[in-house]
Design a protein around this motif. Structure first.
Motif, short mmCIF file in Angstrom:
data_model
loop_
_atom_site.label_atom_id
_atom_site.label_comp_id
_atom_site.label_asym_id
_atom_site.label_seq_id
_atom_site.Cartn_x
_atom_site.Cartn_y
_atom_site.Cartn_z
N ASN A 231 0.80 -1.22 0.00
CA ASN A 231 0.00 0.00 0.00
C ASN A 231 0.84 1.27 0.00
OD1 ASN A 231 -2.57 -1.25 -0.14
ND2 ASN A 231 -2.18 -2.01 1.92
N ASP A 232 2.10 1.16 -0.43
CA ASP A 232 2.93 2.36 -0.56
C ASP A 232 2.57 3.14 -1.81
OD1 ASP A 232 4.23 1.53 1.66
OD2 ASP A 232 5.96 0.69 0.61
N VAL A 233 1.87 2.48 -2.73
CA VAL A 233 1.47 3.13 -3.99
C VAL A 233 -0.04 2.93 -4.16
CG1 VAL A 233 3.70 2.65 -5.10
CG2 VAL A 233 1.81 1.05 -5.40
N LEU A 234 -0.62 3.68 -5.10
CA LEU A 234 -1.99 3.39 -5.53
C LEU A 234 -1.90 2.49 -6.75
CD1 LEU A 234 -3.75 6.88 -5.35
CD2 LEU A 234 -3.93 4.98 -3.73
N PHE A 235 -2.90 1.62 -6.90
CA PHE A 235 -2.91 0.72 -8.06
C PHE A 235 -4.25 0.87 -8.77
CE2 PHE A 235 -3.68 -3.52 -9.98
CZ PHE A 235 -2.58 -3.54 -10.84
N SER A 236 -4.18 0.99 -10.09
CA SER A 236 -5.40 1.18 -10.87
C SER A 236 -5.52 0.07 -11.91
CB SER A 236 -5.34 2.56 -11.55
OG SER A 236 -6.51 2.79 -12.27
N LEU A 237 -6.58 -0.72 -11.77
CA LEU A 237 -6.82 -1.81 -12.72
C LEU A 237 -7.83 -1.29 -13.75
CD1 LEU A 237 -6.02 -4.79 -13.16
CD2 LEU A 237 -8.06 -5.44 -11.88
N MET A 238 -7.37 -1.21 -14.99
CA MET A 238 -8.17 -0.53 -16.01
C MET A 238 -8.80 -1.50 -17.01
SD MET A 238 -5.36 2.43 -16.65
CE MET A 238 -6.37 3.65 -17.43
N LEU A 264 -10.47 -11.24 -12.55
CA LEU A 264 -9.36 -10.34 -12.20
C LEU A 264 -9.71 -9.40 -11.05
CD1 LEU A 264 -7.92 -9.76 -15.76
CD2 LEU A 264 -6.88 -11.04 -13.86
N THR A 265 -10.95 -8.99 -10.96
CA THR A 265 -11.30 -8.14 -9.81
C THR A 265 -11.28 -8.98 -8.53
OG1 THR A 265 -13.63 -8.39 -10.42
CG2 THR A 265 -12.58 -6.34 -11.04
N ASP A 266 -11.75 -10.22 -8.61
CA ASP A 266 -11.66 -11.11 -7.43
C ASP A 266 -10.20 -11.30 -7.02
OD1 ASP A 266 -14.36 -11.44 -7.38
OD2 ASP A 266 -14.37 -13.50 -8.17
N LEU A 268 -7.66 -9.32 -7.57
CA LEU A 268 -7.14 -8.09 -6.95
C LEU A 268 -7.64 -7.94 -5.52
CD1 LEU A 268 -5.65 -5.34 -7.18
CD2 LEU A 268 -7.77 -4.36 -8.06
N PHE A 269 -8.94 -8.17 -5.32
CA PHE A 269 -9.50 -7.97 -3.98
C PHE A 269 -8.97 -9.00 -2.97
CE2 PHE A 269 -13.23 -5.87 -6.32
CZ PHE A 269 -12.66 -4.62 -6.20
N SER A 270 -8.49 -10.12 -3.46
CA SER A 270 -7.93 -11.10 -2.52
C SER A 270 -6.41 -10.89 -2.33
CB SER A 270 -8.23 -12.52 -2.98
OG SER A 270 -7.56 -12.75 -4.19
N SER A 271 -5.85 -9.90 -3.03
CA SER A 271 -4.41 -9.61 -2.85
C SER A 271 -4.23 -8.66 -1.66
CB SER A 271 -3.84 -8.96 -4.12
OG SER A 271 -4.22 -7.59 -4.18
N ASP A 272 -2.96 -8.29 -1.39
CA ASP A 272 -2.69 -7.36 -0.28
C ASP A 272 -2.86 -5.90 -0.68
OD1 ASP A 272 -2.18 -9.37 1.48
OD2 ASP A 272 0.00 -9.41 1.10
N ILE A 273 -3.19 -5.66 -1.94
CA ILE A 273 -3.36 -4.26 -2.38
C ILE A 273 -4.71 -3.75 -1.87
CG2 ILE A 273 -3.58 -2.74 -4.38
CD1 ILE A 273 -1.91 -4.80 -5.98
N GLU A 274 -4.65 -2.66 -1.13
CA GLU A 274 -5.91 -2.12 -0.57
C GLU A 274 -6.27 -0.77 -1.15
OE1 GLU A 274 -5.29 -2.11 3.61
OE2 GLU A 274 -5.39 -4.30 3.76
N ASN A 275 -5.25 -0.05 -1.65
CA ASN A 275 -5.51 1.32 -2.11
C ASN A 275 -5.48 1.41 -3.63
OD1 ASN A 275 -5.47 2.11 0.55
ND2 ASN A 275 -3.27 2.54 0.51
N GLY A 276 -6.60 1.77 -4.19
CA GLY A 276 -6.57 1.91 -5.64
C GLY A 276 -7.94 1.99 -6.26
#
Ligand code: SF4
Length: 294
Positions: A231-238, A264-266, A268-276
């Motif tokens: 979560n040091d960065v924002l991530f945008s899945l386009m 792919l959204t599932d 992402l949501f199950s990864s450690d990325i929270e901000n984006g």
């Protein structure tokens, strides 16, 4: 190194991983641009991520040329030529004009092949954050030229699959270079900061455009960002991909489907990325593509 009369930048261009080694006052490199900055359009752009566009819009300046040649490029009208030459002074005036129009930031779109000249212009300080909106196919040493001049880095991380990168964008070394460039961006920019109005002021926002049928490519990108930056960065899945310029039988000649979107959204949501951010599938619409001048 010698200096040219016209541009004041080094004779030989090795600004990006293409390392063409050409004198751009005399010859164009792979990016198809010489040392004169060319732009196609500037406008208050409303369709970037909410932390970038906000209500007022992002002051986007679209540069001509590109150091990648993605076969499916939706901006090929400008990425391969066209546009109008601007001097450093004229470009500075455009920055100020956008600021007077109320922009949240100055958003430099596809700027990599002009890094040196832009770093000169960015010696001036502006009252809004400067956004470096790039393909990610860059060199850390070129990114260093932007130290304390760019507030927000917004690189793509297009491919983890270098075969795909070679086939569609002529750069079979994309992932290695993009990882190193982004590492440098994270190192040199201030930590992620979003102000009280919800507008990003500093940090890194990594974007990934999902391609049809390329689930593994995207999963590896999510794994990499999650493991490296969390979560040091924002991530945008386009999900705004629309096929352009491809043959009918090309596997990428379709939009991303609902099944791929759900997988792919599932993931992402199950990864450690929270901000984006995650784009809706409905964003794959030509209405969101700016109308570029020739
Ligand atoms: S910026 Fe252009 S000329 Fe310079 S190395 Fe990259 S592609 Fe080649």
């Amino acid at each position: 190194m010698t200096e040219t009369k016209n541009s004041g930048v080094s004779d030989i261009c090795n600004l990006c991983p293409k390392k063409c080694g050409v004198d751009r006052d005399l010859k164009k490199g792979f990016c198809n641009q010489n040392n004169d900055i060319k732009i196609s359009l500037y406008q208050l752009h409303k369709f970037e991520e909410p932390v970038i566009s906000g209500k007022n819009g992002s002051g986007a300046i679209f540069f001509c040329g590109c150091n990648m040649r993605c076969k499916f490029c939706q901006n090929s009208k400008i990425s391969r030529g066209g546009g109008k030459t601007v001097t450093n002074e004229e470009l500075t005036d455009i920055f100020n004009k956008l600021i007077n129009m109320g922009t949240n930031n100055i958003n430099l779109v596809t700027p990599t092949h002009y890094t040196k000249k832009l770093s000169e212009i960015l010696e001036n300080k502006f009252t809004v954050p400067i956004v470096w909106n790039s393909s990610g196919y860059e060199l850390p040493e070129s990114i260093k030229l932007l130290n304390e001049k760019v507030d927000i880095f917004m690189p793509d991380l297009k491919y983890s699959d270098n075969d795909l990168a070679l086939k569609y964008s002529f750069c079979g070394d994309y992932f290695e270079y993009a990882k190193k460039a982004i590492e440098q961006m994270v190192k040199q920019t201030k930590p992620l900061y979003i102000n009280e109005n919800g507008i990003m002021q500093s940090g890194v926002l990594i974007r990934h455009l999902v391609l049809p049928g390329q689930i593994t490519n995207t999963k590896k990108i999510i794994d990499y960002v999650s493991k490296t930056y969390k979560n040091d960065v924002l991530f945008s899945l386009m999900f705004q991909y629309i096929p352009f310029n491809l043959n009918n039988n090309d596997p990428l000649n379709r939009k991303v489907n609902k099944r791929e979107y759900d997988i792919l959204t599932d993931y992402l949501f199950s990864s450690d990325i929270e901000n984006g951010f995650v784009q809706e599938l409905s964003s794959a619409n030509k209405v969101y593509i700016p109308d570029f001048a020739d």
